[in-house]
Design a protein around this motif. Sequence first.
Motif, PDB file in Angstrom:
ATOM      1  N   CYS A   1       0.973  -1.855   0.194  1.00 54.55           N
ATOM      2  CA  CYS A   1       0.162  -0.953   0.028  1.00 54.55           C
ATOM      3  C   CYS A   1       1.149   0.844  -0.109  1.00 54.55           C
ATOM      4  O   CYS A   1       1.755   1.049   0.400  1.00 54.55           O
ATOM      5  CB  CYS A   1      -0.996   0.156   1.327  1.00 54.55           C
ATOM      6  SG  CYS A   1      -2.389  -1.024   0.657  1.00 54.55           S
TER       7      CYS A   1
ATOM      8  N   GLU B   1      -8.294   6.003   3.753  1.00 58.05           N
ATOM      9  CA  GLU B   1      -7.694   5.537   2.822  1.00 58.05           C
ATOM     10  C   GLU B   1      -6.730   4.504   3.027  1.00 58.05           C
ATOM     11  O   GLU B   1      -6.548   3.351   2.293  1.00 58.05           O
ATOM     12  CB  GLU B   1      -7.242   6.473   1.957  1.00 58.05           C
ATOM     13  CG  GLU B   1      -8.800   7.653   1.450  1.00 58.05           C
ATOM     14  CD  GLU B   1      -9.435   6.420   0.282  1.00 58.05           C
ATOM     15  OE1 GLU B   1      -9.747   5.517  -0.178  1.00 58.05           O
ATOM     16  OE2 GLU B   1     -10.766   7.016   1.111  1.00 58.05           O
ATOM     17  N   ALA B   2      -5.922   4.571   3.742  1.00 64.42           N
ATOM     18  CA  ALA B   2      -5.048   3.882   4.247  1.00 64.42           C
ATOM     19  C   ALA B   2      -5.742   2.259   5.083  1.00 64.42           C
ATOM     20  O   ALA B   2      -5.213   1.409   4.582  1.00 64.42           O
ATOM     21  CB  ALA B   2      -4.099   4.514   4.777  1.00 64.42           C
TER      22      ALA B   2
ATOM     23  N   ARG C   1      -8.417   1.620   4.082  1.00 66.26           N
ATOM     24  CA  ARG C   1      -9.430   1.361   3.009  1.00 66.26           C
ATOM     25  C   ARG C   1      -8.489   0.016   1.732  1.00 66.26           C
ATOM     26  O   ARG C   1      -8.839  -0.875   1.580  1.00 66.26           O
ATOM     27  CB  ARG C   1      -9.970   1.987   2.257  1.00 66.26           C
ATOM     28  CG  ARG C   1     -11.334   2.899   3.144  1.00 66.26           C
ATOM     29  CD  ARG C   1     -11.718   3.770   1.984  1.00 66.26           C
ATOM     30  NE  ARG C   1     -13.339   3.754   3.348  1.00 66.26           N
ATOM     31  CZ  ARG C   1     -13.876   4.868   3.318  1.00 66.26           C
ATOM     32  NH1 ARG C   1     -13.500   6.615   2.643  1.00 66.26           N
ATOM     33  NH2 ARG C   1     -14.729   5.510   4.481  1.00 66.26           N
ATOM     34  N   CYS C   2      -7.596   0.314   1.650  1.00 66.89           N
ATOM     35  CA  CYS C   2      -6.004  -0.268   1.033  1.00 66.89           C
ATOM     36  C   CYS C   2      -5.786  -1.418   1.719  1.00 66.89           C
ATOM     37  O   CYS C   2      -6.024  -2.345   1.099  1.00 66.89           O
ATOM     38  CB  CYS C   2      -4.753   0.932   0.630  1.00 66.89           C
ATOM     39  SG  CYS C   2      -3.304  -0.036   0.030  1.00 66.89           S
TER      40      CYS C   2
ATOM     41  N   ARG D   1      -8.677  -4.074   1.185  1.00 66.84           N
ATOM     42  CA  ARG D   1      -8.493  -4.156  -0.344  1.00 66.84           C
ATOM     43  C   ARG D   1      -7.240  -5.382  -0.395  1.00 66.84           C
ATOM     44  O   ARG D   1      -7.618  -6.824  -0.907  1.00 66.84           O
ATOM     45  CB  ARG D   1      -7.913  -3.269  -1.342  1.00 66.84           C
ATOM     46  CG  ARG D   1      -9.058  -2.623  -1.685  1.00 66.84           C
ATOM     47  CD  ARG D   1      -9.737  -1.801  -2.646  1.00 66.84           C
ATOM     48  NE  ARG D   1      -8.069  -0.765  -2.921  1.00 66.84           N
ATOM     49  CZ  ARG D   1      -8.014   0.314  -2.711  1.00 66.84           C
ATOM     50  NH1 ARG D   1      -8.971   1.074  -1.501  1.00 66.84           N
ATOM     51  NH2 ARG D   1      -7.470   1.276  -2.702  1.00 66.84           N
ATOM     52  N   CYS D   2      -5.658  -5.416   0.277  1.00 67.98           N
ATOM     53  CA  CYS D   2      -4.881  -6.293  -0.225  1.00 67.98           C
ATOM     54  C   CYS D   2      -5.707  -7.480   1.434  1.00 67.98           C
ATOM     55  O   CYS D   2      -5.318  -8.458   0.711  1.00 67.98           O
ATOM     56  CB  CYS D   2      -4.343  -5.352   0.991  1.00 67.98           C
ATOM     57  SG  CYS D   2      -2.751  -6.106   0.880  1.00 67.98           S
TER      58      CYS D   2
ATOM     59  N   TYR E   1     -13.419  -1.850  -8.370  1.00 63.63           N
ATOM     60  CA  TYR E   1     -13.828  -1.123  -7.048  1.00 63.63           C
ATOM     61  C   TYR E   1     -13.659  -0.093  -7.169  1.00 63.63           C
ATOM     62  O   TYR E   1     -13.558   1.265  -7.782  1.00 63.63           O
ATOM     63  CB  TYR E   1     -12.615  -0.390  -6.275  1.00 63.63           C
ATOM     64  CG  TYR E   1     -12.931  -0.503  -4.867  1.00 63.63           C
ATOM     65  CD1 TYR E   1     -12.356  -1.541  -3.668  1.00 63.63           C
ATOM     66  CD2 TYR E   1     -12.099   0.621  -4.272  1.00 63.63           C
ATOM     67  CE1 TYR E   1     -12.648  -0.197  -2.542  1.00 63.63           C
ATOM     68  CE2 TYR E   1     -12.075   1.249  -3.692  1.00 63.63           C
ATOM     69  CZ  TYR E   1     -12.678   0.973  -2.559  1.00 63.63           C
ATOM     70  OH  TYR E   1     -12.465   1.605  -1.252  1.00 63.63           O
TER      71      TYR E   1
ATOM     72  N   ASP F   1      -8.618  -2.004  -8.778  1.00 68.04           N
ATOM     73  CA  ASP F   1      -7.338  -1.646  -8.539  1.00 68.04           C
ATOM     74  C   ASP F   1      -6.444  -2.482  -8.341  1.00 68.04           C
ATOM     75  O   ASP F   1      -6.835  -4.301  -8.685  1.00 68.04           O
ATOM     76  CB  ASP F   1      -8.457  -2.325  -6.629  1.00 68.04           C
ATOM     77  CG  ASP F   1      -7.561  -2.799  -5.634  1.00 68.04           C
ATOM     78  OD1 ASP F   1      -6.299  -2.142  -5.483  1.00 68.04           O
ATOM     79  OD2 ASP F   1      -8.202  -3.280  -4.842  1.00 68.04           O
TER      80      ASP F   1
ATOM     81  N   SER G   1      -1.049  -5.075  -6.905  1.00 68.91           N
ATOM     82  CA  SER G   1       0.421  -4.759  -6.600  1.00 68.91           C
ATOM     83  C   SER G   1       0.189  -3.637  -5.507  1.00 68.91           C
ATOM     84  O   SER G   1       0.884  -4.071  -4.441  1.00 68.91           O
ATOM     85  CB  SER G   1       1.367  -4.450  -7.230  1.00 68.91           C
ATOM     86  OG  SER G   1       2.487  -4.996  -7.504  1.00 68.91           O
ATOM     87  N   HIS G   2      -0.041  -2.377  -5.594  1.00 69.19           N
ATOM     88  CA  HIS G   2       0.651  -1.489  -4.581  1.00 69.19           C
ATOM     89  C   HIS G   2      -0.892  -0.795  -3.978  1.00 69.19           C
ATOM     90  O   HIS G   2      -1.135  -0.106  -3.467  1.00 69.19           O
ATOM     91  CB  HIS G   2       1.036  -0.816  -4.564  1.00 69.19           C
ATOM     92  CG  HIS G   2       2.817  -1.361  -5.264  1.00 69.19           C
ATOM     93  ND1 HIS G   2       3.103  -1.235  -6.479  1.00 69.19           N
ATOM     94  CD2 HIS G   2       3.851  -2.122  -4.335  1.00 69.19           C
ATOM     95  CE1 HIS G   2       3.864  -1.774  -6.976  1.00 69.19           C
ATOM     96  NE2 HIS G   2       4.889  -2.195  -5.160  1.00 69.19           N
ATOM     97  N   HIS G   3      -2.392  -1.199  -5.256  1.00 75.41           N
ATOM     98  CA  HIS G   3      -3.510  -0.951  -4.645  1.00 75.41           C
ATOM     99  C   HIS G   3      -3.978   0.169  -5.337  1.00 75.41           C
ATOM    100  O   HIS G   3      -4.899   0.867  -4.295  1.00 75.41           O
ATOM    101  CB  HIS G   3      -4.109  -1.416  -3.022  1.00 75.41           C
ATOM    102  CG  HIS G   3      -4.268  -2.918  -2.991  1.00 75.41           C
ATOM    103  ND1 HIS G   3      -5.470  -3.377  -3.385  1.00 75.41           N
ATOM    104  CD2 HIS G   3      -3.062  -3.617  -2.486  1.00 75.41           C
ATOM    105  CE1 HIS G   3      -4.749  -5.414  -2.780  1.00 75.41           C
ATOM    106  NE2 HIS G   3      -3.441  -5.038  -2.142  1.00 75.41           N
TER     107      HIS G   3
ATOM    108  N   TYR H   1      -6.298   6.752  -5.847  1.00 74.19           N
ATOM    109  CA  TYR H   1      -5.907   6.734  -4.728  1.00 74.19           C
ATOM    110  C   TYR H   1      -4.308   6.276  -5.632  1.00 74.19           C
ATOM    111  O   TYR H   1      -4.334   5.381  -5.869  1.00 74.19           O
ATOM    112  CB  TYR H   1      -5.806   5.777  -3.880  1.00 74.19           C
ATOM    113  CG  TYR H   1      -5.800   4.817  -3.179  1.00 74.19           C
ATOM    114  CD1 TYR H   1      -5.683   5.752  -1.735  1.00 74.19           C
ATOM    115  CD2 TYR H   1      -5.146   4.376  -2.567  1.00 74.19           C
ATOM    116  CE1 TYR H   1      -5.235   6.224  -1.247  1.00 74.19           C
ATOM    117  CE2 TYR H   1      -4.664   3.151  -1.891  1.00 74.19           C
ATOM    118  CZ  TYR H   1      -4.115   4.738  -0.713  1.00 74.19           C
ATOM    119  OH  TYR H   1      -3.558   3.859   0.434  1.00 74.19           O
TER     120      TYR H   1
ATOM    121  N   VAL I   1      -4.746  11.638  -1.061  1.00 69.21           N
ATOM    122  CA  VAL I   1      -4.441  11.627   0.313  1.00 69.21           C
ATOM    123  C   VAL I   1      -2.706  12.086   0.210  1.00 69.21           C
ATOM    124  O   VAL I   1      -2.724  12.455   1.018  1.00 69.21           O
ATOM    125  CB  VAL I   1      -4.276  10.360   1.104  1.00 69.21           C
ATOM    126  CG1 VAL I   1      -6.105   9.574   1.044  1.00 69.21           C
ATOM    127  CG2 VAL I   1      -3.683   9.659   0.313  1.00 69.21           C
TER     128      VAL I   1
END
Lengths: 196, 196
Positions: A94, A123-124, A126-127, A130-131, B98, B103, B106-108, B120, B124
């Motif tokens: 992320c 948002e962090a 939410r990432c 998803r992860c 998403y 999405d 790899s790093h979303h 995103y 942010v």
Amino acid sequence: MGKVAQEMVTKSGINLKTLTDKLIAAAGAEFTTFYYYTILRVAAIGMEGEGLKEIIEDARIEDRNHFEALFPRIYELGGELPRDIRKFADLAGCPDAYLPDSLKGGKSPTGSSLKDLLTVLVEAERCAVRCYTDLCQFTHGKDPRTYDICAAILNEEIEHEAWFSEYLGEGPSGHFRRGKPGTSPYVGRFMTADHG
Amino acid sequence: MAEPSNSGPRKNLTTCATPTPNCAEIESRAKQAWACCPLQKDEWHAALPAEQLPVGKLTKVWFAGKSILLARLEDGTPVAASVICPHQQADLSQGKIYMGAVDCPSHHYLYDLRTGVNRYPRDVFPADLAAQLAHLPLFRVKEEDGWLWVADRAVADRAVADTAAADTASADTASADTAAADTAAADTASDRERDG
Ligand code: FES
Ligand SMILES: [Fe+2]
Ligand SMILES: [Fe+2]
């Protein structure tokens, strides 16, 4: 390293390298988020910021706990953390949760530095949701141990998202913060280190 | 990378009268792919039978000698984009849809599939870093006669250019603001020290 444990995962149809890469990326994101949340937490000051500080602390310590719960599984599966921490940070799954400009006196995209801070935090999370959803789907019905660890982390990430999202007034959900910072009610059982 | 989903034997299509010069190369890469002699209507190329792309699905197809991403958004709209993540070149067809965005696995990072704009971490990140985030190139796509048709890129150039211009402007303002605000922040800090 667990020889049979690895074999069972491979036999279930999972590519071990892909799985350990995903776990290393997740562990990297926990480690970097723990670091960035430290900076965000110390910036949560003033009448409104103080109320937020304890929740950031819960999320911060629980991210450290998530790293603690993940890394033994990486080694069990034959993977390893990168030798160089810079590489580890670059592999993080992320993006970095930077301090928003407005908390350093710059421009605010939302018009309020507190809202900017909450947006970075939500948002962090939410990432992270998803992860771990991806990891749970990847291991479901195939690798029960990795699935259990990731599902436990996912439970906590969903609560972290809810805390910050409720602060932003996005709707009630009835979540409460922990009794003590970083209790990790779901992940605690996968940790050897003391927690909460 | 997974095989593009239109790389199987040709179905329900007549060979076009004007094979492209790079047909031989595509033929060897896609093995019997009908993409080498696609059914064409002006600049539109048949990419995939529409029924093979249900809502919420992402897939990779051959188009004009390269693989691209085809997706159907939650409201049924088909979209086409580069399959390569602009961040570190991960295969976006392994990602998920998403909220109208892809999405990246790899790093979303999230890319809006209607505009190509990075959503995103652009929303942010500090302004100077947000301005450096590349957007996802899009292709034109339409659904007609039971097929999804793709035409060359540039559909979202306008939106992407507008966003890039806005990013640059806000990064400039932010750095000017930051200098002024650093002084203010230093003042506040020394006030706090005095008060504390
Ligand atoms: S490669 Fe896609 S987000 Fe990094
Ligand atoms: Fe976490
Ligand atoms: Fe979290």
